[in-house]
Design a protein around this motif. Sequence first.
Motif, PDB file in Angstrom:
ATOM      1  N   ARG A 278     -47.055  68.994 -70.218  1.00 61.41           N
ATOM      2  CA  ARG A 278     -46.810  69.881 -69.079  1.00 61.41           C
ATOM      3  C   ARG A 278     -48.090  70.560 -68.598  1.00 61.41           C
ATOM      4  N   SER A 279     -49.138  70.582 -69.444  1.00 64.85           N
ATOM      5  CA  SER A 279     -50.376  71.246 -69.045  1.00 64.85           C
ATOM      6  C   SER A 279     -51.162  70.432 -68.028  1.00 64.85           C
TER       7      SER A 279
ATOM      8  N   LEU B 287     -43.038  67.343 -66.332  1.00 69.78           N
ATOM      9  CA  LEU B 287     -44.252  67.609 -65.556  1.00 69.78           C
ATOM     10  C   LEU B 287     -43.986  68.635 -64.461  1.00 69.78           C
ATOM     11  N   LEU B 288     -42.836  68.507 -63.796  1.00 72.55           N
ATOM     12  CA  LEU B 288     -42.486  69.492 -62.765  1.00 72.55           C
ATOM     13  C   LEU B 288     -42.268  70.859 -63.401  1.00 72.55           C
TER      14      LEU B 288
ATOM     15  N   PRO C  75     -50.345  68.544 -65.094  1.00 77.60           N
ATOM     16  CA  PRO C  75     -50.178  68.893 -63.678  1.00 77.60           C
ATOM     17  C   PRO C  75     -50.490  70.349 -63.385  1.00 77.60           C
ATOM     18  N   ALA C  76     -50.199  71.243 -64.330  1.00 78.79           N
ATOM     19  CA  ALA C  76     -50.509  72.660 -64.123  1.00 78.79           C
ATOM     20  C   ALA C  76     -52.019  72.859 -63.975  1.00 78.79           C
TER      21      ALA C  76
ATOM     22  N   THR D 203     -54.928  76.773 -68.959  1.00 78.47           N
ATOM     23  CA  THR D 203     -54.323  75.441 -68.931  1.00 78.47           C
ATOM     24  C   THR D 203     -55.323  74.379 -69.364  1.00 78.47           C
TER      25      THR D 203
ATOM     26  N   GLY E  74     -48.063  76.850 -64.654  1.00 74.80           N
ATOM     27  CA  GLY E  74     -48.945  76.823 -63.502  1.00 74.80           C
ATOM     28  C   GLY E  74     -48.668  78.002 -62.589  1.00 74.80           C
TER      29      GLY E  74
ATOM     30  N   VAL F 203     -53.192  71.555 -60.550  1.00 80.57           N
ATOM     31  CA  VAL F 203     -52.841  72.491 -59.476  1.00 80.57           C
ATOM     32  C   VAL F 203     -53.794  73.688 -59.481  1.00 80.57           C
TER      33      VAL F 203
ATOM     34  N   THR G  76     -45.598  72.408 -64.172  1.00 74.74           N
ATOM     35  CA  THR G  76     -46.268  72.933 -62.975  1.00 74.74           C
ATOM     36  C   THR G  76     -45.760  74.327 -62.636  1.00 74.74           C
TER      37      THR G  76
END
Length: 280
Positions: free
Chosen positions: A39-40, A209-210, A42-43, A182, A217, A46, A213
């Motif tokens: 998960r880190s 992943l979403l 895409p965060a 992140t 994120g 961004v 973010t």
Amino acid sequence: MLWSILALTAALFFAVAGVLYRKAVAGTSLHPLIASGLRSGPAFLVMLLAFLIMGGSLKKPPEFYIVALASSFFAFFAGDSFFIKGLSSAPVGLVYPVAYTFPLFVAVFNFLFTGRKPSIIVLAAAVLMALGIKLAYSMNNGFSFSGLFSGLMASLSWGLGISLASIALRYATPIELNLIRTGILLSTTSPLVMRNLDGIRRINVKWLLLGGTLGIGFGPLALFSAIKLSDPVGPSVISSSAPVLAVLLAAPILGERIEKSTLLGATLVAIATAIASVWG
């Protein structure tokens, strides 16, 4: 106030992220550090994009990086690990209310670090928030010493992580801080992720992943922005409403039933949020 709107926005991001995490890993046994590593990605991207657009700078004093590293450790590694461990060994009706007392630890550490005494009214709002979470998860009651201990350690770790983040914000913008946090999480967990690709293929990666973010994120970005405008305590109280918001959101997203106790708990959470917004 703008900071309370930002803190509530953070809570909503955290809540949606929590629902998406459940949707992604339901029925699997993916290690929490592997999930955090995924998960880190895409965060971080961004945050990097926002950093480049806003013209941020990484020319910071060494103490900023030391504090940011410590904040990342307590928030992501210690706090999240204790929380997941508690959920794996005890009812959520015990672990969630205990873990989400972290605003009380934020108040304690903020006092130790800055000497600023927390408002009694805001502390009362934090307690009311915990009671609301307890009611919302009352259908999953039970007791476990390991669950209680894990919840307390998660609360303490998250509280310390947020308090350290508030110190790091003296040297950086919320975007700069979250980029570093992140980035630390991504770089330290990447080897673990690469060694467990087979297990990753068994989960719904797109939802994870979403969720990442939003959860690490945009969520922390909104929370740090609130802290920058206020202090760590009030925004922490409001953002701790995420578990109850997650239960409410799980109804339309996951098709879960909402109990009367959940609605009562949500009412207490709303009152606590209003109190923290006015007197925080």
